[in-house]
Motif scaffolding. Structure first.
Motif, mmCIF file in Angstrom:
data_model
loop_
_atom_site.group_PDB
_atom_site.id
_atom_site.type_symbol
_atom_site.label_atom_id
_atom_site.label_comp_id
_atom_site.label_asym_id
_atom_site.label_seq_id
_atom_site.Cartn_x
_atom_site.Cartn_y
_atom_site.Cartn_z
ATOM 1 N N ASP A 7 0.831 -1.217 0.000
ATOM 2 C CA ASP A 7 0.000 0.000 0.000
ATOM 3 C C ASP A 7 0.860 1.260 0.000
ATOM 4 O O ASP A 7 0.376 2.342 -0.326
ATOM 5 C CB ASP A 7 -0.886 0.054 1.262
ATOM 6 C CG ASP A 7 -2.025 -0.958 1.202
ATOM 7 O OD1 ASP A 7 -2.265 -1.522 0.121
ATOM 8 O OD2 ASP A 7 -2.665 -1.191 2.257
ATOM 9 N N GLU A 14 4.069 1.311 -4.788
ATOM 10 C CA GLU A 14 3.929 2.267 -5.901
ATOM 11 C C GLU A 14 5.118 2.173 -6.846
ATOM 12 O O GLU A 14 4.967 2.217 -8.069
ATOM 13 C CB GLU A 14 3.803 3.705 -5.363
ATOM 14 C CG GLU A 14 2.454 4.009 -4.717
ATOM 15 C CD GLU A 14 1.259 3.667 -5.610
ATOM 16 O OE1 GLU A 14 1.345 3.852 -6.839
ATOM 17 O OE2 GLU A 14 0.242 3.178 -5.072
ATOM 18 N N CYS A 69 -3.079 -2.200 -9.279
ATOM 19 C CA CYS A 69 -3.129 -2.489 -7.837
ATOM 20 C C CYS A 69 -2.618 -3.901 -7.572
ATOM 21 O O CYS A 69 -2.529 -4.722 -8.486
ATOM 22 C CB CYS A 69 -4.559 -2.352 -7.294
ATOM 23 S SG CYS A 69 -5.726 -3.527 -7.984
ATOM 24 N N TYR A 119 -3.257 -7.390 -5.314
ATOM 25 C CA TYR A 119 -4.211 -8.168 -4.513
ATOM 26 C C TYR A 119 -3.410 -9.200 -3.708
ATOM 27 O O TYR A 119 -2.271 -9.524 -4.053
ATOM 28 C CB TYR A 119 -5.199 -8.906 -5.426
ATOM 29 C CG TYR A 119 -6.186 -8.025 -6.174
ATOM 30 C CD1 TYR A 119 -6.850 -6.967 -5.554
ATOM 31 C CD2 TYR A 119 -6.491 -8.298 -7.511
ATOM 32 C CE1 TYR A 119 -7.772 -6.191 -6.246
ATOM 33 C CE2 TYR A 119 -7.421 -7.530 -8.219
ATOM 34 C CZ TYR A 119 -8.058 -6.476 -7.581
ATOM 35 O OH TYR A 119 -8.968 -5.712 -8.259
ATOM 36 N N ARG A 151 -7.837 4.107 -12.085
ATOM 37 C CA ARG A 151 -6.892 3.935 -10.961
ATOM 38 C C ARG A 151 -7.637 3.908 -9.619
ATOM 39 O O ARG A 151 -7.376 3.059 -8.779
ATOM 40 C CB ARG A 151 -5.877 5.076 -10.939
ATOM 41 C CG ARG A 151 -4.754 4.910 -11.936
ATOM 42 C CD ARG A 151 -3.546 5.745 -11.501
ATOM 43 N NE ARG A 151 -2.531 5.821 -12.535
ATOM 44 C CZ ARG A 151 -1.599 4.886 -12.748
ATOM 45 N NH1 ARG A 151 -1.553 3.815 -11.996
ATOM 46 N NH2 ARG A 151 -0.706 5.029 -13.708
ATOM 47 N N ASP A 152 -8.576 4.853 -9.452
ATOM 48 C CA ASP A 152 -9.306 4.924 -8.180
ATOM 49 C C ASP A 152 -10.134 3.657 -7.942
ATOM 50 O O ASP A 152 -10.148 3.109 -6.840
ATOM 51 C CB ASP A 152 -10.254 6.134 -8.160
ATOM 52 C CG ASP A 152 -9.485 7.449 -8.049
ATOM 53 O OD1 ASP A 152 -8.254 7.399 -7.861
ATOM 54 O OD2 ASP A 152 -10.128 8.524 -8.165
ATOM 55 N N LYS A 211 -7.890 0.736 -6.972
ATOM 56 C CA LYS A 211 -7.418 0.852 -5.576
ATOM 57 C C LYS A 211 -8.561 0.541 -4.596
ATOM 58 O O LYS A 211 -8.360 -0.114 -3.584
ATOM 59 C CB LYS A 211 -6.893 2.263 -5.284
ATOM 60 C CG LYS A 211 -5.613 2.585 -6.019
ATOM 61 C CD LYS A 211 -4.387 2.080 -5.253
ATOM 62 C CE LYS A 211 -3.104 2.521 -5.922
ATOM 63 N NZ LYS A 211 -2.159 1.571 -6.331
ATOM 64 N N ASP A 212 -9.754 1.025 -4.938
ATOM 65 C CA ASP A 212 -10.885 0.798 -4.033
ATOM 66 C C ASP A 212 -11.332 -0.660 -4.006
ATOM 67 O O ASP A 212 -12.061 -1.066 -3.105
ATOM 68 C CB ASP A 212 -12.064 1.705 -4.428
ATOM 69 C CG ASP A 212 -11.751 3.175 -4.137
ATOM 70 O OD1 ASP A 212 -10.720 3.442 -3.474
ATOM 71 O OD2 ASP A 212 -12.515 4.052 -4.581
ATOM 72 N N VAL A 271 -9.291 -3.066 -3.622
ATOM 73 C CA VAL A 271 -8.320 -3.828 -2.824
ATOM 74 C C VAL A 271 -8.880 -4.255 -1.454
ATOM 75 O O VAL A 271 -8.815 -5.447 -1.113
ATOM 76 C CB VAL A 271 -6.977 -3.050 -2.708
ATOM 77 C CG1 VAL A 271 -6.016 -3.736 -1.754
ATOM 78 C CG2 VAL A 271 -6.345 -2.910 -4.095
#
Ligand code: GTR
Length: 364
Positions: free
Chosen positions: A152, A157, A172, A174, A288-289, A292-293, A295
C-alpha cells in the motif's frame, strides 16, 4: 479451474505425459512473435464476438482463476464501481477460468494490446521489470499485515510504476497468500526433503532458482497443466496458497501439504499501455481509483476464502505438516543476492523490510 482429463498412472502413461506436458528446465521467455500475432488475432476475435473493439466502453479482463475466486470477484466489483462512477462510459467484462489462455499468454497479449486488463501473479513479471522480483523473494514479508502495508505504501507504488516502460500500467496489488510446498506423498520438513523431487514452479527464473537452492529440481509449467502433471508423476510436487491448492484440486493428487510459507508473492492487476493511451485524464483517474478501491474488498474476500479453504482441506484427506522454517530461511538466502543485483533493488528490499519494523521493535 477446469478439471484435467484423468489418465492412468502407468509407466507408459507417465512416459507419454513427459512428452505431452510442458516440462522445461528454464522459464519460457515473455514476449515473442507468436504472442504478438496471438494478441492481434485475439483483439480481432473479441471484436467480432461483440466483446469490444478499440473504442468500446468495455474493458476486457482475463484471469486464470474460476469465476468465484476473490481476484475475479474483485475485478467485477471494480467494474461495477467504474460503470457507476463514469455514468456508464466505462465498464469491465471479466473472462475467468483461463478462457483467454494461460497467464503467460494473457500477459503477453495485454502487452501487445489485444486485451485491456489481466490479473496475474507478480512472479512472471520479473522477466520484464527487475523490481517485480522483490515482492516475490522468499521470506521477505513477516506476515500478511506487513505485506499489505508495504504494497500500500511507497515500495508498492515503485513496483507498479516500474511496469509502465514495459507496456503495462500496474493498477493495484491483490493478496496472493503464503505459498507452501505440497507433494504426492512426502512431507517437506527440511530443505533436504526436496532432494530428488521435481517441483513445478511458475514461469519465473527466481522461482526456479529458489527451488534449486533449496535442493529440489524445479520444473516451470503452466498452472493449467499441473493437475495432470502431478497425477501422472511428471512432477512430484508444487507450491501454492490454500485457496489455489483447493480450487485447482491439486490436493486430490498431491495430498501432503507442508506449511513452509516460503513466499508471499502478491497478485497484480495490470492494464495495457496501448489502451491506456487512448483514454483521457478523467477516465485514467477513475480506473486507478476504482482499482485501488477494490483492494479492501478483495482482502476481505481473501481472508474468508483462505479460512474456508484451509478448513475444507483439513477436513478432507490432506496431510498437513508444520515444519520449522528456520532452515529454509537460511538455505535460500543466496537467492536474495542473486536477484538484488543493483543498489536500487537492494534498497527496495530494505525499504520493504523497514515497513512497520520500528513499531514491532519499539524503536519509535
Ligand atoms: C496462484 C496465482 C495464479 C498463478 C498460480 C500458479 O496462486 O493466483 O495467478 O500464478 O498461483 O501457481 O501458477
Amino acid at each position: 479451474m477446469r478439471r484435467q482429463t484423468v489418465q492412468r498412472n502407468t509407466p507408459k502413461a507417465r512416459a507419454h505425459a513427459r512428452h505431452s506436458c510442458h516440462i522445461e528446465k528454464k522459464p519460457a521467455p515473455l514476449l515473442n512473435r507468436r504472442a504478438a500475432t496471438a494478441g492481434l488475432a485475439m483483439g480481432a476475435g473479441l471484436s467480432l464476438l461483440g466483446c469490444g473493439g478499440q473504442n468500446d466502453r468495455v474493458l476486457r479482463s482475463a484471469d486464470a482463476h474460476p469465476a468465484d475466486y476473490p481476484t475475479v470477484l474483485a475485478v467485477n466489483e471494480m467494474g461495477r464501481q467504474l460503470e457507476e462512477r463514469s455514468g456508464g462510459r466505462l465498464a469491465i467484462k471479466t473472462y475467468a477460468g483461463a478462457q483467454l489462455g494461460a497467464e503467460k499468454d494473457a500477459l503477453e497479449i495485454t502487452i501487445f494490446g489485444g486485451l485491456d486488463l489481466t490479473r496475474v501473479s507478480i512472479a512472471p513479471l520479473s522477466a520484464i521489470a527487475a523490481e517485480a522480483v522483490v515482492p516475490a523473494l522468499p521470506f521477505l514479508f513477516r506476515d500478511t499485515a506487513h505485506m499489505r502495508a508495504a504494497l500500500d505504501g511507497a515500495p508498492g507504488e515503485q513496483i507498479l510504476a516500474a511496469l509502465e516502460p514495459h507496456g503495462l500500467i500496474g493498477l493495484c496489488f491483490y493478496d496472493g497468500g503464503a505459498r507452501s510446498f505440497y507433494t504426492r506423498d512426502r512431507a517437506i520438513m527440511a530443505p533436504e526433503d526436496l532432494k530428488g523431487l521435481k517441483i513445478r514452479v511458475m514461469n519465473s527464473d527466481m522461482f526456479v532458482s529458489m527451488v534449486e537452492t533449496l535442493g529440489g529440481d524445479a520444473a516451470p509449467m503452466p498452472y493449467g497443466e499441473v493437475y495432470q502433471g502431478l497425477m501422472q508423476g511428471v512432477v512430484d510436487g508444487a507450491e501454492n496458497n490454500w485457496p489455489s491448492y483447493e480450487s485447482s484440486r491439486h490436493f486430490e493428487v498431491a495430498p501432503a501439504y507442508s506449511l513452509t510459507q516460503h513466499v508471499m508473492a502478491p497478485e497484480v492487476l495490470v492494464m495495457s499501455v496501448k489502451r491506456w493511451r487512448k483514454l483521457g485524464e478523467e477516465d485514467r483517474r477513475l480506473i486507478r481509483d476504482c482499482a485501488k478501491d477494490s483492494v479492501p474488498f478483495m482482502r476481505a474476500l481473501w481472508d474468508e476464502r483462505s479460512r474456508k479453504a484451509e478448513a475444507h482441506l483439513r477436513a478432507a484427506n490432506v496431510e498437513i505438516h508444520t515444519p520449522d522454517t528456520e532452515a529454509f530461511v537460511e538455505k535460500v538466502r543466496p537467492v536474495w543476492d542473486k536477484y538484488l543485483t543493483t543498489p536500487a533493488l537492494r534498497k527496495l528490499a530494505d525499504d520493504i523490510q523497514a515497513v512497520g519494523a520500528s513499531k514491532e521493535t519499539g524503536d519509535v
